[in-house]
Design a protein around this motif. Structure first.
Motif, short mmCIF file in Angstrom:
data_model
loop_
_atom_site.label_atom_id
_atom_site.label_comp_id
_atom_site.label_asym_id
_atom_site.label_seq_id
_atom_site.Cartn_x
_atom_site.Cartn_y
_atom_site.Cartn_z
N GLN A 50 18.33 -69.39 80.26
CA GLN A 50 19.35 -70.06 79.46
C GLN A 50 20.19 -69.08 78.68
O GLN A 50 21.41 -69.15 78.66
N CYS A 56 23.00 -74.83 78.49
CA CYS A 56 22.00 -75.65 77.81
C CYS A 56 21.50 -76.77 78.71
O CYS A 56 20.68 -77.58 78.29
N VAL A 59 17.54 -77.89 79.73
CA VAL A 59 16.57 -78.50 78.83
C VAL A 59 15.83 -79.65 79.50
O VAL A 59 14.66 -79.92 79.20
N VAL A 71 15.67 -76.66 72.44
CA VAL A 71 16.98 -76.89 71.83
C VAL A 71 17.15 -76.04 70.57
O VAL A 71 18.22 -75.46 70.34
N CYS A 77 22.64 -74.37 72.53
CA CYS A 77 22.43 -75.77 72.16
C CYS A 77 22.81 -76.06 70.72
O CYS A 77 22.85 -77.23 70.32
N LEU A 87 22.35 -82.86 70.25
CA LEU A 87 21.19 -82.44 71.04
C LEU A 87 19.92 -82.46 70.20
O LEU A 87 18.85 -82.88 70.67
N VAL A 458 24.19 -83.34 79.18
CA VAL A 458 22.89 -82.69 79.27
C VAL A 458 21.79 -83.71 79.55
O VAL A 458 20.93 -83.51 80.42
#
Length: 590
Positions: A50, A56, A59, A71, A77, A87, A458
Motif C-alpha cells: 500500500q 488504499c 483494505v 486504515v 487512507c 474510511l 474502497v
C-alpha cells in the motif's frame, strides 16, 4: 539505512508472488499461533504494498478485524480534505456486520451534499455573480462565458479541484468531467431535441464543438503521457482564454453587421428582420425572471404605505417559504421544500444575496448587518474544511474569536449608519461577500463529496473513474438536465443547446487546469494521472460523440430532430454498458 532498504526490497519480492499472498489472506481466524502470524505477515505485506503504490483499495483484502489498523496506519487512507474521515467511520467506528447500513447512510448523506451544492449554487452563488456582472456593466456574452459559466459549473469545477488535490483521486475528477460531458452532450442534448426539434445556430455550434474536441484531445494526450508540466497546464487554461476572446469578437462582429444592415434599410417602409447563424448569441431572450418577478411582486403590493419593524424584517427575510407559491405547487415540491427549509435558513443566515432586479436590491437591514458577523465565521469554518478554525494567534488568542469580535464591530457600525427603507451605497459589496462565502461552501461540500465517493469506492471495490462518471457526474448534471429541458419546452431550445456545450467547455478547462495547478502547488511536482481501461473508454466515447455530432448535424442542415435525439440517448446507453462491463472485468483493454 542500507539494511532497511534491503529489507523493503525482500518484502516487495515476496509480494510479487500473487498466489502466496492470496492464500495467506484466507487463513481462518480460529487457527491460533500460525494463523496469527500469517495474518500479521499478510497485514504487513499489504501495508508495504500500500505505501509503495499510494493506494488504499487493498483494505478489503485484509481480514475484517485488521481493517481498522490498516486504515489508521496507511497514510493514503488518512484524507485530510474533508471534515470527516469516512474510511475511519466505515472500518473503525462501526462494526463490520453493519457495513450495509454504513453504505446506506453514506448514500443518504451524499444526496444531502448534492442538495447543498445545488441549493448554494442556484440560490446564492449565481445571484451574487449576476449582481457582480451588473455592477461591473459586463455584456451578456462576457458574463455568460465567464462569471455565469462559473456559477452554473461551480459544483463540477470545485469537485474536480477537490479531486485533483490527491493524485490517486484525480481519476475521480477525470471520470466526473468526462462523464458529465458525455451525459450533457448526449442525454441532455438528446432530450432537448426530443422535446423541441429546432435548427441550431451553425457557427456557434461548430465553434463550441471544435473547442470542446480540442480540449478533449489535449486531455487525452495528458492522460496518455500520465503527467502534465506547468507549461501544459497554463496552456490548458490559456485555451479557455482564447475561447472567451473568440466569443467576444464574434459577438462584436455580429452586432456590427446587424447594425449596418438595419441602418441601411431604415428608409424602406418595412424593415426586414436580420437573420444570422450567430443569432443564438444575442437574440435569444434571457429567462432571468426579473420582469416577471417585478410584476408578481407589484400585484401583491399593498395599496397603503406600510412599514415593517426591524424584527418583522428579520423574521420575514429568514423565511424561505413563499406562502403564495406554496399553495400553487404540487405535494412533491412541498415535501422537498420541507426537507430543504432548515438548510436554507442556515444559508440565509450566513450568505447575503444582492438582487439588482428588485427596487431595494434585496436590502434587509437586520439580516445584512448580521451577515457581517456570520459570513466571516462561515468563511473561516469552510476554508480548507475548517483547517484554521482552531488556530491560535501566537498560541493564545483563537482566530475565530477575533473574527467574531470584528464581525460584531462591523455589524454595529452598519446597523447604526443605515435605515430599513433604502440600501447603503456600499450594498453592492455584499454581493462580493456572498460570492466568497458561497464559493467556499461549495468547495467544502465538493471536498466532502470526493472523500465520500472515495470511501464508497474502497468499500464497494469500485474505481474512482466509474464513481466519477456515474454518481458524481449525474449528481452535478441532473440540475442542468431539468433546467435545459424546461427552457426547451418554453420555446428556447437554442439557449438550452448552447448551455449544453458552453458549460462543459468551461468545466473541463477550468476543472482540469486549476486542479492541476493546485496539485503542483501542494506536491511541487508535475501533475500525475493514474489511468486504466475505463479512462480510455471515457475519452474515446466522448471524442466519438463529438465527432459524430460534428459530422451529423451539418449533414442534416443543422436541424436537430427527434431521430437525432434518439440516436444520442442510444449512444449514451451503449457507452454506459461498455463502461460497466469494463469496470467489472468483462471487457479488457490492453
Amino acid at each position: 539505512m542500507m539494511s532497511r532498504s534491503v529489507y523493503l526490497s525482500l518484502l516487495l519480492l515476496v509480494i510479487s508472488d500473487h498466489q502466496q499472498v492470496t492464500s495467506l489472506s484466507h487463513v481462518p481466524r480460529n487457527q491460533r499461533g500460525v494463523g496469527s502470524a500469517v495474518r500479521a505477515l499478510n497485514t504487513t505485506l499489504t501495508m508495504m504494498y500500500q505505501s509503495n503504490n499510494d493506494e488504499c483499495d487493498l483494505v478489503m483484502n485484509v481480514s475484517a478485524a485488521d481493517r481498522c489498523a490498516f486504515v489508521k496506519n496507511t497514510p493514503d487512507c488518512n484524507l485530510e480534505d474533508g471534515f470527516l474521515n469516512y474510511l475511519n467511520l466505515a472500518f473503525c467506528l462501526l462494526p463490520p456486520n453493519l457495513t450495509p447500513l454504513t453504505i446506506t447512510l453514506c448514500v443518504i448523506w451524499l444526496l444531502f451534499l448534492f442538495i447543498i451544492l445545488g441549493l448554494t449554487a442556484s440560490k446564492f452563488f449565481c445571484p451574487n455573480l449576476s449582481a457582480i456582472c451588473t455592477s461591473l456593466h459586463l455584456t451578456h456574452n462576457v458574463a455568460g462565458v465567464t462569471f455565469l459559466a462559473l456559477g452554473n459549473g461551480a459544483p463540477d469545477v470545485f469537485s474536480a479541484m477537490a479531486a485533483f488535490s490527491h493524485p490517486h483521486t484525480a481519476g475521480l475528477a477525470v471520470g466526473a468531467l468526462f462523464g458529465a460531458g458525455i451525459f450533457v452532450t448526449t442525454v441532455v442534448a438528446g432530450s432537448v431535441a426530443l422535446v423541441k426539434p429546432f435548427a441550431v445556430a451553425s457557427r456557434p455550434f461548430l465553434r463550441d464543438v471544435i473547442f470542446y474536441m480540442v480540449a478533449v484531445f489535449w486531455t487525452f494526450l495528458m492522460l496518455y503521457r500520465g503527467t502534465s508540466t506547468l507549461g501544459e497546464t497554463l496552456g490548458y487554461l490559456g485555451l479557455y482564454v482564447v475561447y472567451v476572446l473568440i466569443v467576444i469578437i464574434s459577438a462584436f462582429i455580429y452586432n456590427r453587421q446587424k447594425r449596418l444592415i438595419n441602418s441601411s434599410v431604415q428608409s424602406t417602409a418595412q424593415i426586414p428582420e436580420f437573420h444570422s447563424s450567430d443569432s443564438s448569441d444575442d437574440d435569444v431572450p434571457c429567462l432571468n425572471g426579473g420582469t416577471v418577478q417585478q410584476e408578481y411582486e407589484s400585484e401583491y403590493r399593498p395599496l397603503l404605505p406600510y412599514s415593517e419593524s426591524t424584527s418583522q424584517i428579520l423574521l420575514s427575510s429568514m423565511n424561505p417559504v413563499d406562502s403564495r407559491k406554496w399553495r400553487r405547487k404540487t405535494w412533491s415540491w412541498r415535501a422537498l421544500k420541507i426537507l430543504k427549509t432548515p438548510l436554507e435558513v442556515v444559508l440565509l443566515l450566513c450568505i447575503p444575496v444582492v438582487d439588482p432586479d428588485k427596487e431595494d436590491r434585496n436590502w434587509r437591514r437586520p439580516l445584512n448587518c448580521l451577515h457581517l458577523t456570520t459570513a466571516p465565521l462561515a468563511c473561516l469554518l469552510t476554508f480548507q474544511s475548517g483547517a484554521y478554525a482552531d488556530y491560535l494567534i501566537q498560541g493564545q488568542f483563537p482566530v475565530w474569536l477575533l473574527m467574531l469580535l470584528l464581525g460584531f464591530f462591523l455589524s454595529a457600525i452598519a446597523f447604526c449608519t443605515t435605515t430599513n427603507d433604502s440600501p447603503p451605497k456600499y450594498h453592492s459589496l455584499f454581493s462580493l461577500l456572498g460570492f466568497l462565502v458561497s464559493a467556499l461552501l461549495i468547495s467544502a461540500a465538493a471536498s466532502e463529496v470526493v472523500s465520500l465517493l472515495h470511501m464508497l469506492g474502497v468499500v464497494l471495490s469500485l474505481s474512482n473513474t466509474v464513481l466519477g462518471l456515474t454518481l458524481l457526474a449525474w449528481g452535478n448534471s441532473i440540475g442542468d438536465c431539468f433546467s435545459d429541458i424546461t427552457i426547451a419546452r418554453q420555446g428556447y431550445p437554442r439557449m438550452a443547446i448552447s448551455a449544453c456545450f458552453g458549460g462543459i467547455i468551461f468545466n473541463m478547462l477550468l476543472g482540469v487546469g486549476l486542479g492541476g495547478l493546485m496539485q503542483m502547488v501542494e506536491t511541487h511536482n508535475d501533475v500525475q494521472f493514474e489511468t486504466d481501461g475505463l479512462t480510455w473508454v471515457l475519452a474515446a466515447s466522448l471524442g466519438l460523440s463529438l465527432v459524430l455530432s460534428f459530422v451529423i448535424v451539418p449533414m442534416s442542415q443543422f436541424h436537430l430532430g427527434r431521430n437525432y435525439g434518439i440516436f444520442l440517448l442510444v449512444f449514451y446507453a451503449i457507452f454506459l454498458i461498455i463502461a460497466l462491463l469494463t469496470e467489472f472485468g468483462k471487457i479488457h483493454f490492453v
